[in-house]
Scaffold this active site. Structure first.
Site, mmCIF file in Angstrom:
data_model
loop_
_atom_site.group_PDB
_atom_site.id
_atom_site.type_symbol
_atom_site.label_atom_id
_atom_site.label_comp_id
_atom_site.label_asym_id
_atom_site.label_seq_id
_atom_site.Cartn_x
_atom_site.Cartn_y
_atom_site.Cartn_z
ATOM 1 N N HIS A 211 6.739 -6.285 0.818
ATOM 2 C CA HIS A 211 8.086 -6.125 0.248
ATOM 3 C C HIS A 211 8.874 -4.971 0.855
ATOM 4 C CE1 HIS A 211 5.761 -3.210 -2.123
ATOM 5 N NE2 HIS A 211 6.894 -2.589 -2.352
HETATM 6 C C1 UD1 Z 1 10.821 -0.440 -5.553
HETATM 7 C C2 UD1 Z 1 10.590 0.866 -4.810
HETATM 8 C C3 UD1 Z 1 9.435 0.724 -3.847
HETATM 9 C C4 UD1 Z 1 8.205 0.201 -4.561
HETATM 10 C C5 UD1 Z 1 8.538 -1.068 -5.344
HETATM 11 C C6 UD1 Z 1 7.348 -1.452 -6.182
HETATM 12 C C7 UD1 Z 1 12.649 2.152 -4.454
HETATM 13 C C8 UD1 Z 1 13.685 2.531 -3.469
HETATM 14 N N1 UD1 Z 1 11.774 1.243 -4.033
HETATM 15 O O1 UD1 Z 1 11.184 -1.407 -4.576
HETATM 16 O O2 UD1 Z 1 9.122 1.995 -3.289
HETATM 17 O O3 UD1 Z 1 7.211 -0.079 -3.603
HETATM 18 O O4 UD1 Z 1 9.645 -0.832 -6.222
HETATM 19 O O5 UD1 Z 1 7.351 -2.795 -6.518
HETATM 20 O O6 UD1 Z 1 12.621 2.643 -5.548
HETATM 21 N N2 UD1 Z 1 14.381 -7.266 -8.649
HETATM 22 C C9 UD1 Z 1 14.099 -8.319 -9.483
HETATM 23 N N3 UD1 Z 1 13.513 -8.043 -10.687
HETATM 24 C C10 UD1 Z 1 13.201 -6.788 -11.097
HETATM 25 C C11 UD1 Z 1 13.493 -5.736 -10.230
HETATM 26 C C12 UD1 Z 1 14.077 -5.980 -9.021
HETATM 27 O O7 UD1 Z 1 14.361 -9.469 -9.160
HETATM 28 O O8 UD1 Z 1 12.655 -6.620 -12.203
HETATM 29 C C13 UD1 Z 1 14.998 -7.546 -7.334
HETATM 30 C C14 UD1 Z 1 16.482 -7.305 -7.300
HETATM 31 O O9 UD1 Z 1 17.062 -8.263 -6.476
HETATM 32 C C15 UD1 Z 1 16.580 -5.947 -6.618
HETATM 33 C C16 UD1 Z 1 15.403 -5.983 -5.678
HETATM 34 O O10 UD1 Z 1 14.402 -6.714 -6.359
HETATM 35 O O11 UD1 Z 1 17.784 -5.749 -5.952
HETATM 36 C C17 UD1 Z 1 14.886 -4.605 -5.322
HETATM 37 O O12 UD1 Z 1 14.537 -3.885 -6.497
HETATM 38 P P1 UD1 Z 1 14.446 -2.269 -6.455
HETATM 39 O O13 UD1 Z 1 13.902 -1.746 -7.714
HETATM 40 O O14 UD1 Z 1 15.734 -1.684 -5.979
HETATM 41 O O15 UD1 Z 1 13.429 -1.989 -5.278
HETATM 42 P P2 UD1 Z 1 12.021 -2.668 -4.961
HETATM 43 O O16 UD1 Z 1 12.144 -3.405 -3.685
HETATM 44 O O17 UD1 Z 1 11.521 -3.378 -6.163
HETATM 45 N N1 UDP Z 2 0.433 -5.616 -8.272
HETATM 46 C C1 UDP Z 2 0.401 -6.550 -9.309
HETATM 47 N N2 UDP Z 2 0.826 -7.827 -9.081
HETATM 48 C C2 UDP Z 2 1.250 -8.251 -7.855
HETATM 49 C C3 UDP Z 2 1.281 -7.293 -6.803
HETATM 50 C C4 UDP Z 2 0.883 -5.988 -7.055
HETATM 51 O O1 UDP Z 2 -0.009 -6.228 -10.421
HETATM 52 O O2 UDP Z 2 1.608 -9.436 -7.712
HETATM 53 C C5 UDP Z 2 0.031 -4.213 -8.564
HETATM 54 C C6 UDP Z 2 -1.015 -3.631 -7.644
HETATM 55 O O3 UDP Z 2 -2.322 -3.919 -8.097
HETATM 56 C C7 UDP Z 2 -0.695 -2.148 -7.719
HETATM 57 C C8 UDP Z 2 0.803 -2.122 -7.882
HETATM 58 O O4 UDP Z 2 1.177 -3.417 -8.354
HETATM 59 O O5 UDP Z 2 -1.303 -1.576 -8.860
HETATM 60 C C9 UDP Z 2 1.459 -1.840 -6.555
HETATM 61 O O6 UDP Z 2 2.816 -2.034 -6.645
HETATM 62 P P1 UDP Z 2 3.750 -2.325 -5.404
HETATM 63 O O7 UDP Z 2 2.976 -2.874 -4.273
HETATM 64 O O8 UDP Z 2 4.881 -3.117 -5.927
HETATM 65 O O9 UDP Z 2 4.329 -0.880 -5.077
HETATM 66 P P2 UDP Z 2 3.853 0.279 -4.079
HETATM 67 O O10 UDP Z 2 2.474 0.669 -4.438
HETATM 68 O O11 UDP Z 2 4.002 -0.239 -2.708
HETATM 69 O O12 UDP Z 2 4.849 1.367 -4.326
#
Ligand code: UD1
Ligand code: UDP
Length: 382
Positions: A211
Site C-alpha cells: 500500500h
Molecule cells: C496510513 C499511513 C501509513 C500506514 C497505513 C496503515 C499516513 C500518511 N499513512 O496510510 O503510514 O502504513 O495508514 O494502514 O498516515 N481509506 C479507506 N478507508 C479507511 C481509511 C482510508 O477507504 O478507513 C482510503 C481513502 O481513500 C484514503 C486512503 O485510503 O484516501 C488513504 O488513507 P490514509 O489514512 O490517508 O493513508 P493510508 O494509505 O491508509
Molecule cells: N493487518 C491486518 N489485516 C490485513 C493487513 C494487515 O490485520 O489485511 C495488520 C498486520 O498484521 C499488522 C498491521 O495490520 O499488525 C500492519 O498495518 P499496515 O501494514 O497497514 O501498516 P504499517 O505497519 O505499514 O504502517
C-alpha cells in the site's frame, strides 16, 4: 467540548490500523497499574476492517473520543487532525500525550501537544529509513523531535536518536509492543481455518500486502510490481488482502484476473495473522508485517529500496527486493523450503528474535510512565 474535571489522564492518540495494534498492550498494562487514561481515535481509518475489528479482537476499550477526521490530502487531513486534537486536548487536559508509530495522526498529536506545552511520549521512536520521500519518515522525525519520552524498539533506533542529539535520559529501549499483541493472540491463531475462509487448498501459499505510495503511486513501478506478482503466483498461490489505498492503481496495472492471485478485502487481525503464520512466504511493503514475519519465522520479501527496521534483516527473516527480483526471490524461498523438508531431520532452530521482542514491551512502557507520573507528582507537591 468543555474541560473535564478530575486528575489529568494519560491520553493515547490512535488513528490508523497499525496504531491500534501497538497501543493495545500499553493501554492494558497501564489499566493493570490503575493509571487514569483516555483513548482518542482520530478517525483517520474508519472502515470496520481497518478500525473496528481491531478494537474487538485486541479487546481495546472503546475510544473516549472519536474525532472523525477521515481521509484527504496530506494537508487537508493534517489540518483537520490539528484542529480536532487541539480541542480534544483542551477538553481532556492530558498529563501526557502518547502517540504511536509514524502515521499522520502521530505527527498531528506531537505538534499539537508541543504547542499546548503538554509533555509527550512516542512509542516506536528512532526508526529511520533515511528516505524523506516517505511520509512516514517525516511523521516519525516530528514525533521524535518533540517527545519527552522516546520508547525504542531496537538498539539501532536508540543509536539514531543519540546521533540526532536526543539526551540518553529521554530514551527507553523497551522492545516492541506490536509483538506483544502478536504474542497475546498467538494461541487463537487458526491457519487452517483462515486458509479455508479465503478459498485456498492445503498446498503451500504466500501472502501479499502492498500500500505504500512508493509502490502504488508511480505507474511504471506499479506495473513492474504486478508483473512480479503474476510471475510469483505462477509458482505458488498468493492471497492479497488489498488495502483501499492503491487498489485502483494496482487494478489499472493489471492486478485483477491474474491466475493464482486471490484478491480479498482487508482482513481482520486474527484472520490476517493466521494466514501469515501458515504461509510459505510473505511479500509486503508494510512496516508491521516485516516485524511480525520475523517473530513468526516466515520468510519476508519487502518490496522497498530501504527499511527503517533493519533489525528484521539482521535478526529476522526479512529481505529487501526490487519488483524485478520478486519472482526469483519467491522461487529461492520455495526451493529452500523444499530442500529443508527433504533433508535429514535436524534439531529445530527457533526463529531468531530481536532483543526484548518478548511480549512484555507494554509492561516496560507502563513502568516508565508510572515512574514518570510519580516523579512529576512529587515535583509539583508543595
Ligand atoms: C496510513 C499511513 C501509513 C500506514 C497505513 C496503515 C499516513 C500518511 N499513512 O496510510 O503510514 O502504513 O495508514 O494502514 O498516515 N481509506 C479507506 N478507508 C479507511 C481509511 C482510508 O477507504 O478507513 C482510503 C481513502 O481513500 C484514503 C486512503 O485510503 O484516501 C488513504 O488513507 P490514509 O489514512 O490517508 O493513508 P493510508 O494509505 O491508509
Ligand atoms: N493487518 C491486518 N489485516 C490485513 C493487513 C494487515 O490485520 O489485511 C495488520 C498486520 O498484521 C499488522 C498491521 O495490520 O499488525 C500492519 O498495518 P499496515 O501494514 O497497514 O501498516 P504499517 O505497519 O505499514 O504502517
Amino acid at each position: 467540548m468543555t474541560a473535564t474535571p478530575g486528575p489529568r489522564p494519560l491520553v493515547h492518540v490512535v488513528g490508523a490500523r497499525p496504531n491500534f495494534v501497538k497501543a493495545a498492550p500499553v493501554i492494558r498494562a497501564l489499566a493493570a497499574a490503575g493509571v487514569e487514561q483516555r483513548v482518542v481515535h482520530t478517525g483517520q481509518h474508519y472502515d470496520e476492517a481497518l478500525s473496528g475489528v481491531f478494537f474487538a479482537e485486541l479487546e481495546l476499550p472503546a475510544p473516549d473520543l472519536n474525532l472523525g477526521v477521515g481521509s484527504g490530502s496530506h494537508a487537508r487531513q493534517t489540518a483537520a487532525l490539528l484542529v480536532a486534537l487541539e480541542e480534544a486536548f483542551e477538553a481532556l487536559r492530558p498529563a501526557l500525550v502518547i502517540d504511536y508509530g509514524d502515521v499522520n495522526s502521530t505527527l498531528a498529536a506531537a505538534l499539537v501537544a508541543a504547542k499546548l506545552q503538554i509533555p509527550q511520549a512516542h512509542v516506536e521512536a528512532g526508526l529511520r529509513s533515511f528516505d524523506m520521500t516517505m511520509p512516514e519518515e517525516v511523521n516519525r522525525r516530528v514525533a521524535d523531535a518533540f517527545a519527552d519520552l522516546c520508547f525504542a524498539t531496537s538498539a539501532d533506533a536508540v543509536d539514531n536518536l543519540r546521533r540526532e542529539g536526543v539526551p540518553a535520559a529521554r530514551i527507553h529501549l523497551v522492545g516492541n509492543s506490536m509483538i506483544d499483541s502478536l504474542e497475546a493472540v498467538r494461541p487463537r491463531l487458526d491457519p487452517a481455518g483462515a486458509r479455508k475462509a479465503v478459498g485456498l487448498s492445503d498446498a503451500p501459499y504466500g501472502v501479499v500486502t502492498l500500500h505504500r505510495p512508493g509502490n502504488v503511486d508511480e505507474p511504471a513501478r506499479t506495473r513492474a510490481l504486478v508483473d512480479g506478482l503474476a510471475a510469483s503466483a505462477a509458482q505458488v498461490p498468493l492471497v492479497f488482502p488489498v488495502h483501499p489505498r492503491g487498489r485502483a492503481a494496482l487494478e489499472a496495472a493489471g492486478l485483477t484476473g491474474v491466475s493464482g492471485l486471490h484478491l480479498v478485502e482487508p482482513l481482520g487481525y486474527l484472520a490476517f495473522l493466521s494466514l501469515v503464520a501458515g504461509s510459505a512466504v510473505v511479500i509486503t511493503d508494510s512496516g508491521g508485517v516485516q516485524e511480525e514475519t520475523t517473530i513468526l519465522g516466515v520468510p519476508c520479501l519487502t518490496v522497498r529500496p530501504n527499511t527503517e527496521r533493519p533489525v528484521t534483516i539482521t535478526h529476522g527473516t526479512n529481505r529487501l527486493v526490487e519488483p524485478g527480483e520478486l519472482a526469483a526471490a519467491v522461487g529461492a524461498v520455495l526451493a529452500a523450503a523444499t530442500a529443508l523438508a527433504a533433508g535429514p531431520a535436524a534439531p529445530g532452530q527457533p526463529p531468531k528474535r530481536p532483543p526484548l521482542w518478548d511480549g512484555r514491551a507494554g509492561e516496560r512502557i507502563a513502568a516508565v510512565l508510572v515512574d514518570w507520573l510519580r516523579d512529576r507528582t512529587a515535583a509539583s507537591a508543595p
